[in-house]
Design a protein around this motif. Structure first.
Motif, PDB file in Angstrom:
ATOM      1  N   GLY A 144       0.180  -6.523  14.320  1.00 13.36           N
ATOM      2  CA  GLY A 144       0.149  -5.463  15.335  1.00 13.36           C
ATOM      3  C   GLY A 144       1.158  -5.696  16.442  1.00 13.36           C
ATOM      4  N   SER A 145       2.153  -6.508  16.116  1.00 14.59           N
ATOM      5  CA  SER A 145       3.267  -6.724  17.036  1.00 14.59           C
ATOM      6  C   SER A 145       2.854  -7.389  18.350  1.00 14.59           C
ATOM      7  CB  SER A 145       3.979  -5.399  17.269  1.00 14.59           C
ATOM      8  OG  SER A 145       5.102  -5.576  18.046  1.00 14.59           O
ATOM      9  N   TRP A 146       3.563  -7.047  19.454  1.00 14.19           N
ATOM     10  CA  TRP A 146       3.396  -7.759  20.722  1.00 14.19           C
ATOM     11  C   TRP A 146       2.046  -7.534  21.395  1.00 14.19           C
ATOM     12  CZ3 TRP A 146       5.904 -11.839  22.377  1.00 14.19           C
ATOM     13  CH2 TRP A 146       7.162 -12.107  21.857  1.00 14.19           C
ATOM     14  N   LYS A 150      -0.436 -13.877  19.435  1.00 12.28           N
ATOM     15  CA  LYS A 150       0.151 -14.806  18.446  1.00 12.28           C
ATOM     16  C   LYS A 150       1.670 -14.654  18.383  1.00 12.28           C
ATOM     17  CE  LYS A 150      -3.652 -15.614  15.334  1.00 12.28           C
ATOM     18  NZ  LYS A 150      -4.507 -14.751  14.543  1.00 12.28           N
ATOM     19  N   LEU A 151       2.144 -13.450  18.766  1.00 11.09           N
ATOM     20  CA  LEU A 151       3.589 -13.212  18.718  1.00 11.09           C
ATOM     21  C   LEU A 151       4.350 -14.195  19.602  1.00 11.09           C
ATOM     22  CD1 LEU A 151       5.406 -10.789  17.423  1.00 11.09           C
ATOM     23  CD2 LEU A 151       2.964 -10.828  16.995  1.00 11.09           C
ATOM     24  N   VAL A 189      10.917  -1.114  21.099  1.00 15.77           N
ATOM     25  CA  VAL A 189      11.065  -2.291  21.963  1.00 15.77           C
ATOM     26  C   VAL A 189       9.997  -3.335  21.619  1.00 15.77           C
ATOM     27  CG1 VAL A 189      11.210  -3.142  24.335  1.00 15.77           C
ATOM     28  CG2 VAL A 189      11.968  -0.825  23.800  1.00 15.77           C
ATOM     29  N   GLY A 190       8.784  -2.858  21.390  1.00 16.44           N
ATOM     30  CA  GLY A 190       7.710  -3.828  21.191  1.00 16.44           C
ATOM     31  C   GLY A 190       6.955  -3.659  19.880  1.00 16.44           C
ATOM     32  N   GLY A 191       7.451  -2.798  18.998  1.00 15.78           N
ATOM     33  CA  GLY A 191       6.764  -2.587  17.720  1.00 15.78           C
ATOM     34  C   GLY A 191       5.378  -1.985  17.883  1.00 15.78           C
ATOM     35  N   ASN A 210       2.327  -9.898  27.294  1.00 13.97           N
ATOM     36  CA  ASN A 210       2.619 -10.961  26.329  1.00 13.97           C
ATOM     37  C   ASN A 210       4.122 -11.263  26.293  1.00 13.97           C
ATOM     38  OD1 ASN A 210      -0.099 -11.020  25.792  1.00 13.97           O
ATOM     39  ND2 ASN A 210       0.035  -9.772  23.930  1.00 13.97           N
ATOM     40  N   MET A 211       4.919 -10.217  26.455  1.00 15.63           N
ATOM     41  CA  MET A 211       6.377 -10.428  26.461  1.00 15.63           C
ATOM     42  C   MET A 211       6.831 -11.121  27.756  1.00 15.63           C
ATOM     43  SD  MET A 211       7.346  -6.828  24.623  1.00 15.63           S
ATOM     44  CE  MET A 211       8.897  -6.981  23.762  1.00 15.63           C
TER      45      MET A 211
END
Ligand code: BG6
Length: 472
Positions: A144-146, A150-151, A189-191, A210-211
């Motif tokens: 599920g991306s960012w 876990k990303l 940008v963040g999927g 998260n980013m």
């Protein structure tokens, strides 16, 4: 900090150009590369559609201008223009094909070794974007991306690998391209896919948090592994004006702008501003964050502020906020000219933006994307592009005025010095280059490179360190 009046570009000003791996390299499936977000888009970055993409015959960004193989001849041309710096991104999936391997793909690492060596051969400094929309599809589909914390771990493993590998070759880094576009286009940008309404807003801010943690950790890691490195924060900061002087319009415009500046407020000032807590509160947004996250963000702010600037627009009272690859989209400004793609050309807005950012952050600025996408015509093997030269002259002049205003600017990288696939529309016909590439929107052409008139003009600007802007 230097408070003296300066009226020239500094001697070590970094003139150059910028591209992104996914828009130039092609070679989308060679040497062990995995599938990234852009490989599954159709018709532009907003068109993520794996099924349709698999059945589409010509995927422009899959072959692109074949920079993967032509980089030696292209870099030679950049050096002929006098480049001091060249910005590109690394394709994450060349190095970690699914994003979750423990061991990197050696062929991917080798490719960038050769690319950096070639740049260094010509005294061109690499400026590297670590993630420019090339995130592994596997991380989007499986995690599920960012949205998923876990990303951070996967991303940092990628960062550690490239910092260690390229520590002697690359000193200038940017963890993410245009992170503030999370608010407008979180898909590429963040999927962030398949979300609407409140869920989308929640996902945008959770993924952004998260980013932010990933960015701060990358800053820390980079400074540890490469002590003489500088790590920039990079945003899309084309600007927006109030359409009239109704105070409500003016306030809303400031609010819109602040949704972008929010990203700088966190990454450069090092803390969440109160206005965003209010926004979350009023919209029932709950972000999972720890006190360690906040400490990390506070202690590891970015060294410089990099940004793209293409245009300005205007905001009318009550207008919804939205945008595309160029920035916010509002009501056209009657005082400005418009490009072939409807982007309004505003060099004074560039000076305004440089001043705005300097006043707010007081750290070196680096416009790493500025340019004009236009239709070019080849006549007798030549391309006369006075429109591009005008855009360049006006924006370099604006930058010089900003320097006189007291703004500290590290360098300037034109987007893109060589024609490439447009991010927003996947067209080749939207040409930014000083170097023409013989390739059309359907993939026909020899990919031969031709110097445009603007090639010689940019060379003249660089040779004179921004002093000689006369067009012959
Ligand atoms: C920026 C992106 O948003 O805009 C680039 O960082 C992009 O990847 C550039 O190419 C210009 O947009 P477009 O859609 O004209 O390619």
């Amino acid at each position: 900090m230097n408070n003296k009046y300066v009226d020239k570009f500094s001697k070590d000003f970094l003139w150059g150009g910028a591209v992104a791996a996914n828009q130039v390299e092609g070679a989308w499936d060679v040497d062990g590369k995995g599938i990234d977000y852009t490989n599954y888009c159709v018709g532009g970055l907003m068109g993520y559609n794996p099924e349709k993409a698999k059945n589409t015959l010509y995927m422009p960004e899959r072959k692109a201008i074949d920079f993967y193989h032509t980089y030696p001849e292209d870099i030679k041309l950049f050096s002929e223009m006098g480049f001091k710096v060249f910005r590109t991104s690394l394709s994450w999936t060349r190095i970690f094909p699914t994003g979750e391997e423990t061991e990197p793909n050696e062929l991917g690492l080798e490719y960038y070794d050769h690319l950096f060596d070639e740049l260094i051969k010509y005294n061109i400094q690499p400026l590297v974007t670590i993630s420019h929309y090339e995130m592994p599809v596997n991380l989007i589909e499986k995690y599920g991306s960012w949205r998923n914390r876990k990303l951070i771990k996967f991303y940092l493993h990628y960062c550690e690998t490239i910092f260690k590998r390229y520590k002697d070759k690359v000193k200038l880094w940017m963890p993410f391209n245009e992170l503030n576009n999370m608010r407008r286009n979180p898909e590429y940008v963040g999927g962030i896919l398949g979300e609407h309404g409140h869920g989308k807003m929640q996902a945008i801010y959770q993924a952004s948090h998260n980013m932010f943690v990933a960015n701060a950790s990358a800053v820390k890691l980079c400074h540890e592994i490469i002590p003489d490195s500088k790590v920039g924060a990079m945003y899309s900061l084309s600007n927006i004006y109030p359409n009239n002087c109704d105070p409500q319009t003016v306030f809303e415009t400031m609010d819109c702008r602040r949704r972008s500046l929010f990203y700088g407020d966190v990454m450069i000032r090092g803390y969440y501003p109160t206005y965003i807590y209010r926004l979350w509160n009023e919209n029932n947004i709950h972000i999972e964050m720890t006190s360690d996250d906040l400490k990390l963000i506070k202690e590891n702010t970015n060294d410089f502020l990099a940004f793209s600037y293409y245009r300005t627009t205007t905001h009318e009272k009550g207008q919804k906020f939205f945008g595309d690859t160029g920035g916010d989209i509002g009501t056209p400004n009657p005082y400005l000219k418009t490009s072939d793609w409807g982007w309004q050309i505003d060099p004074t807005g560039f000076r305004y933006t440089l001043n705005e950012l300097w006043d707010r952050y007081q750290i070196p600025l680096f416009p790493v994307e500025n340019g004009l996408g236009a239709k070019d015509i080849v006549e007798d093997g030549k391309i006369h592009d006075p429109y591009r030269m005008d855009y360049l002259r006006q924006h370099v002049t604006a930058m010089k005025e900003a320097i006189k205003d007291g703004v500290s600017i590290m360098g300037y990288t034109w987007w893109g010095p060589i024609d490439m696939v447009s991010a927003g529309t996947f067209q080749m016909s939207k040409r930014y280059g000083f170097i023409y590439v013989d390739l059309d929107d359907q993939g026909n052409g020899t990919r031969r490179r031709i110097r445009k008139d603007s090639f010689y003009y940019y060379k003249q600007i660089i040779d004179s360190n921004g002093e000689n802007l006369n067009e012959k």
